[in-house]
Design a protein around this motif. Sequence first.
Motif, PDB file in Angstrom:
ATOM      1  N   GLY A  52       0.415  -1.100   0.099  1.00 44.56           N
ATOM      2  CA  GLY A  52      -0.090   0.123  -0.180  1.00 44.56           C
ATOM      3  C   GLY A  52       0.864   1.366   0.004  1.00 44.56           C
ATOM      4  N   SER A  56       1.927   6.039  -6.235  1.00 47.99           N
ATOM      5  CA  SER A  56       0.326   6.285  -7.383  1.00 47.99           C
ATOM      6  C   SER A  56       0.653   7.847  -7.126  1.00 47.99           C
ATOM      7  CB  SER A  56      -0.625   5.359  -6.045  1.00 47.99           C
ATOM      8  OG  SER A  56      -0.817   6.876  -5.107  1.00 47.99           O
ATOM      9  N   ASN A  59      -0.368  11.107  -4.639  1.00 48.28           N
ATOM     10  CA  ASN A  59      -0.676   9.575  -4.384  1.00 48.28           C
ATOM     11  C   ASN A  59      -2.100   9.797  -3.213  1.00 48.28           C
ATOM     12  OD1 ASN A  59       0.794   8.667  -2.015  1.00 48.28           O
ATOM     13  ND2 ASN A  59       0.745  10.308  -0.093  1.00 48.28           N
ATOM     14  N   GLN A  61      -3.905   6.723  -4.104  1.00 48.84           N
ATOM     15  CA  GLN A  61      -3.745   4.955  -4.261  1.00 48.84           C
ATOM     16  C   GLN A  61      -5.327   4.826  -4.332  1.00 48.84           C
ATOM     17  OE1 GLN A  61      -3.273   6.570  -0.809  1.00 48.84           O
ATOM     18  NE2 GLN A  61      -0.420   6.197  -0.568  1.00 48.84           N
ATOM     19  N   TRP A  63      -7.013   2.527  -6.106  1.00 49.57           N
ATOM     20  CA  TRP A  63      -7.295   0.978  -5.963  1.00 49.57           C
ATOM     21  C   TRP A  63      -7.700   0.634  -4.631  1.00 49.57           C
ATOM     22  CZ3 TRP A  63      -1.755   2.541  -5.559  1.00 49.57           C
ATOM     23  CH2 TRP A  63      -1.325   2.206  -4.163  1.00 49.57           C
ATOM     24  N   SER A  97      -1.326   3.010 -11.217  1.00 52.39           N
ATOM     25  CA  SER A  97      -0.360   3.514 -10.138  1.00 52.39           C
ATOM     26  C   SER A  97      -0.956   1.532  -9.805  1.00 52.39           C
ATOM     27  CB  SER A  97      -1.276   4.258  -9.829  1.00 52.39           C
ATOM     28  OG  SER A  97      -1.221   5.821  -9.877  1.00 52.39           O
ATOM     29  N   TYR A 101       1.180  -0.681  -7.788  1.00 53.26           N
ATOM     30  CA  TYR A 101       0.680  -1.038  -6.219  1.00 53.26           C
ATOM     31  C   TYR A 101       0.637  -3.154  -6.587  1.00 53.26           C
ATOM     32  CZ  TYR A 101      -2.385  -3.303  -2.690  1.00 53.26           C
ATOM     33  OH  TYR A 101      -2.805  -4.515  -1.607  1.00 53.26           O
TER      34      TYR A 101
END
Length: 111
Positions: A52, A56, A59, A61, A63, A97, A101
């Motif tokens: 995690g 990305s 920033n 995230q 997903w 991104s 991950y």
Amino acid sequence: MTLKKKIIWSTISVFVLLCFYVCYVARPVDVATDTEVEGLNSEVEQILYYAGLAPSSHNAQMWDVKVYPAEGKMVISPDTSRLLYAVDQESREAYISMGAYARSCMLAFEA
């Protein structure tokens, strides 16, 4: 008051304000991170936590992860609430991104 004195007093004032800000306003934030996921062992929880931290776009995230431990499977999909349509209309950065991950997960599982 001369220009030189004005500059000196302005500099001192800014310095005092910055010192006040650093000492009293800008305190460190205590972030409590919960890494426990029901139904997963601690090793997989740690892997998901560290994955995690993958880079990305902005920033954000962007997903969403669903883990199916009984099947030994994990599904990574875009989290539509975190997509940045103003700067990424085609979700290109979101998919990059998600790839970062996924790659971080793969490396963590291999390690």
